[in-house]
Design an enzyme around this catalytic site. Sequence first.
Site, PDB file in Angstrom:
ATOM      1  N   SER A   1       0.847  -1.180   0.000  1.00  0.00           N
ATOM      2  CA  SER A   1       0.000   0.000   0.000  1.00  0.00           C
ATOM      3  C   SER A   1       0.890   1.239   0.000  1.00  0.00           C
ATOM      4  O   SER A   1       2.113   1.129   0.026  1.00  0.00           O
ATOM      5  CB  SER A   1      -0.894   0.009   1.236  1.00  0.00           C
ATOM      6  N   LYS A   2       0.242   2.388   0.033  1.00  0.00           N
ATOM      7  CA  LYS A   2       0.964   3.652  -0.015  1.00  0.00           C
ATOM      8  C   LYS A   2       2.024   3.774   1.079  1.00  0.00           C
ATOM      9  O   LYS A   2       3.012   4.468   0.920  1.00  0.00           O
ATOM     10  CB  LYS A   2      -0.015   4.817   0.125  1.00  0.00           C
ATOM     11  N   ARG A   3       1.751   3.113   2.186  1.00  0.00           N
ATOM     12  CA  ARG A   3       2.700   3.151   3.298  1.00  0.00           C
ATOM     13  C   ARG A   3       4.096   2.714   2.874  1.00  0.00           C
ATOM     14  O   ARG A   3       5.090   3.083   3.458  1.00  0.00           O
ATOM     15  CB  ARG A   3       2.250   2.192   4.405  1.00  0.00           C
ATOM     16  N   HIS A   4       4.152   1.860   1.850  1.00  0.00           N
ATOM     17  CA  HIS A   4       5.445   1.316   1.438  1.00  0.00           C
ATOM     18  C   HIS A   4       6.154   2.201   0.429  1.00  0.00           C
ATOM     19  O   HIS A   4       7.143   1.798  -0.158  1.00  0.00           O
ATOM     20  CB  HIS A   4       5.253  -0.078   0.844  1.00  0.00           C
ATOM     21  N   GLY A   5       5.634   3.401   0.208  1.00  0.00           N
ATOM     22  CA  GLY A   5       6.256   4.287  -0.781  1.00  0.00           C
ATOM     23  C   GLY A   5       5.407   4.334  -2.023  1.00  0.00           C
ATOM     24  O   GLY A   5       4.203   4.123  -1.957  1.00  0.00           O
TER      25      GLY A   5
END
Length: 467
Positions: free
Chosen positions: A237-241
């Site tokens: 997800s976005k959390r991973h970049g």
Amino acid sequence: MSVRTRFAPSPTGYLHVGGARTALFSWLYARKMGGQFILRIEDTDRERSTEESVNAILESMEWLGLDYDEGPFYQTHQFARYKEVIQQLLDSGDAYFCDCSRERLGELREAQMANKEKPRYDGCCRDKKLAAADNTVVRFKNPLEGDVVIDDMVKGQVKINNRELDDLIIERSDGTPTYNLTVVVDDWDMKITHVIRGDDHLNNTPRQINILKALDAELPVYAHVPMILGDDGKRLSKRHGAVSVMQYKEDGFLPEALMNYLVRLSWSHGDQEIFSREEMIKLFDAVDINTSASAFNSEKLLWLNQHYIKNKNPDVLAQQMQNYIKNAGYTLDNGPDLTAVLTVFQERCNTLVELTEDIRFLYQDFDEYNAKQAKKQFKEATLPILESLKQQYSGLDNWVAEAIHQVVENTVNTLEVGFGKVGQPLRLAVTGHGKSPSIDVTLELLGKEKTLQRLEQAVEYIKKVSD
Ligand code: GLU
């Protein structure tokens, strides 16, 4: 029979790398088998679908080179056809009207949960033979007995007992069709032979197969691709970049690097890592897709990107760099030929954004130095070295790498200092950041006039800070 695959994104956001990989596998399989690849935009959820997302999907596919033979087809243009099929199912007795209220369904659900049962519709209206009304939905009459068997190209055989399924809604009370119905109708009408999609859809597949069977339609072959995880094992997800395809473009990745990265994520051919488009097409087979989820590894993607930048034809690279340079806010007007520059600089960078910054000094003056480097390289003792270089370079008419190198060598010998004591301050003086390929080639590209100016500027700087 010719192979026909499709990519069927819902335009409710950007195209993320998971979606791109699904598209890639569908595309690859069609290309490999000499078949057709179709793009279908599943935009029936009017509240969440946006034109912006449609454009982002189209743009991403174009950038990746995932060309489609048919489409884009839009599901919102097919409502009449969905109605027709729903009517066909009603006529054949494979669907029925249901007027169960929201409250009743809520209570049913709660009771089932309290009994630790899987929440499912209990078939209350199945045999009531209700007529259509404002408050009715249409439900598909799922078979009550027997198994649905999926011979999945990736997962192998998956068997689901019909008792696990329920009579799903295929038309809402507002008359709009639901996802499982529209997918079935389109896969059928488009004569899709292979449905390659994310395994988050695996639980829909038995329902879709049952509807296809009720319609007497030929069943496609299914291939459910495992999802992509972040490096922490959680769903990507976005959390991973960056997860959107166009963000990768913006960050300076080459499409061939991303494609190569994505194809290796859950597919392999021996221990080969680098695959050209042609090789991918030649070697890919859907049955070789891994069954387990794969973790996204940004380091590896960077490594591949570096590989592709390094091996790119510099003329083509120069074309691609134009936009990055424009976005970085400088122009090529007063500097060396970009292709000549890239030939030297493309060897050593991870992304095009990095490359754009690496070569900026050739086109744009600066008045600041990398602070850490300046502290290390620009000392009072450096002054005579830079002054000597400046003097020798101003008398050098033959501005070529070899002669430029000779001057450095002379300085090392005359002043009896190590090569690093000359090369490093010189490099920092001309680049500002201290990062460049071999100094002689760098100075040749920069030109005599700018080299002298920058040496002068560095001398002034050192004088000022050592006061
Ligand atoms: N529209 C669905 C999605 O974006 C995919 C449907 C399918 O591939 O069957 O998740």
